[in-house]
Design a protein around this motif. Structure first.
Motif, short mmCIF file in Angstrom:
data_model
loop_
_atom_site.label_atom_id
_atom_site.label_comp_id
_atom_site.label_asym_id
_atom_site.label_seq_id
_atom_site.Cartn_x
_atom_site.Cartn_y
_atom_site.Cartn_z
N PRO A 1 46.45 -26.28 20.04
CA PRO A 1 45.49 -27.33 20.35
C PRO A 1 46.11 -28.23 21.42
CG PRO A 1 46.56 -27.79 18.28
CD PRO A 1 47.04 -26.44 18.73
N ALA A 2 45.33 -29.01 22.07
CA ALA A 2 45.81 -29.82 23.19
C ALA A 2 46.58 -31.06 22.76
CB ALA A 2 44.63 -30.23 24.07
N ASN A 3 46.57 -31.39 21.48
CA ASN A 3 47.15 -32.65 21.02
C ASN A 3 48.01 -32.47 19.78
OD1 ASN A 3 45.63 -34.70 22.76
ND2 ASN A 3 43.99 -33.43 21.95
N ASP A 4 48.92 -33.43 19.59
CA ASP A 4 49.68 -33.50 18.34
C ASP A 4 48.71 -33.61 17.18
OD1 ASP A 4 51.69 -33.95 20.23
OD2 ASP A 4 52.59 -35.60 19.12
N PHE B 1 44.19 -35.66 14.64
CA PHE B 1 44.77 -35.52 15.98
C PHE B 1 45.29 -36.88 16.43
CE2 PHE B 1 41.90 -31.88 15.90
CZ PHE B 1 42.74 -30.89 16.34
N ASN B 2 46.50 -36.89 16.90
CA ASN B 2 47.09 -38.10 17.47
C ASN B 2 46.97 -37.98 18.98
OD1 ASN B 2 47.86 -39.01 14.91
ND2 ASN B 2 49.79 -37.91 15.01
N HIS B 3 46.20 -38.87 19.57
CA HIS B 3 46.01 -38.86 21.02
C HIS B 3 46.96 -39.87 21.66
CE1 HIS B 3 42.53 -36.27 20.78
NE2 HIS B 3 42.00 -37.06 19.87
N LEU C 1 52.60 -31.22 13.98
CA LEU C 1 53.04 -30.57 15.20
C LEU C 1 53.09 -31.60 16.32
CD1 LEU C 1 53.85 -27.94 16.66
CD2 LEU C 1 51.44 -27.61 17.21
N GLU C 2 54.25 -31.70 16.96
CA GLU C 2 54.45 -32.62 18.09
C GLU C 2 54.61 -31.80 19.36
OE1 GLU C 2 57.71 -35.26 17.29
OE2 GLU C 2 56.81 -35.98 15.43
N LEU C 3 53.89 -32.20 20.41
CA LEU C 3 53.86 -31.42 21.64
C LEU C 3 54.38 -32.18 22.86
CD1 LEU C 3 50.28 -29.97 21.08
CD2 LEU C 3 52.44 -28.75 20.80
N ARG C 4 54.65 -33.46 22.74
CA ARG C 4 55.03 -34.28 23.89
C ARG C 4 56.55 -34.39 24.03
NH1 ARG C 4 51.25 -37.43 26.31
NH2 ARG C 4 52.94 -38.80 26.95
N ASP C 5 57.00 -34.63 25.26
CA ASP C 5 58.42 -34.85 25.53
C ASP C 5 58.79 -36.33 25.54
OD1 ASP C 5 59.30 -32.15 25.80
OD2 ASP C 5 58.35 -32.07 27.76
#
Length: 173
Positions: free
Chosen positions: A116-119, A130-132, A22-26
């Motif tokens: 979750p807060a992170n990828d 988790f990838n921070h 899951l990727e959450l960043r733009d």
């Protein structure tokens, strides 16, 4: 207890059934993509140049999927999308060629999904990597968890995103 973080080769090779990402960043600013992103922005990029740059990743995914492991990637993105997401969208046929399934979900459509807060990568619903990232998108120290509550949150989040998301071939940037 903190788990040692394996390499991606070790992590994906350990999968028996599923490897979910899951990727959450733009925006990401990882060093290994810097040249490809520069070429894409200048109009000099071709998918074949990225194929060469991603050959190791593609070979890894192909070897995992040939063993029957489902490798799925879901991306939650803001709309209108950033230039980086346009680049990722142009690059995604290589993920699919290697055997990944990829879906996209506009951030507005993710409302109500506990995330979750992170990828993360979730392997066989047993371990999460988790990838921070720093605020500017640089990769920082990853983290692993086998905590059942954390694994359950990630599994639930991924399933909900996957159900709402649009397959890559149908998603327009």
């Amino acid at each position: 207890m903190t788990l040692q973080v394996p390499s991606f080769d070790e992590l994906l090779s350990s999968a028996r059934h599923t490897a979910l990402h899951l990727e959450l960043r733009d925006v990401y600013a990882v060093d290994e993509e810097e040249e490809d992103v520069r070429l894409w922005r200048s109009g000099e990029w071709t998918i074949d140049s990225s194929r060469q740059a991603l050959a190791e990743w593609m070979n890894l995914v192909e070897s995992v999927t040939k063993r029957g492991v489902a490798v799925r990637r879901a991306r939650i993105v803001s709309t209108p999308v950033t230039d980086y997401i346009k680049y990722e969208h142009a690059l995604t046929p290589l993920n699919i060629e290697a055997g990944e399934e990829v879906r996209w979900l506009p951030r507005r459509e993710a409302l109500g999904i506990p995330l979750p807060a992170n990828d993360f990568w979730l392997i066989d619903e047993r371990v999460v990597r988790f990838n921070h990232f720093s605020g500017d998108g640089q990769a920082v120290e990853p983290e692993m968890s086998e905590d059942p509550a954390v694994v359950a949150l990630c599994a639930s989040a991924f399933a909900a995103v996957w159900d709402r998301a649009t397959p890559h071939a149908e998603f327009q940037v």
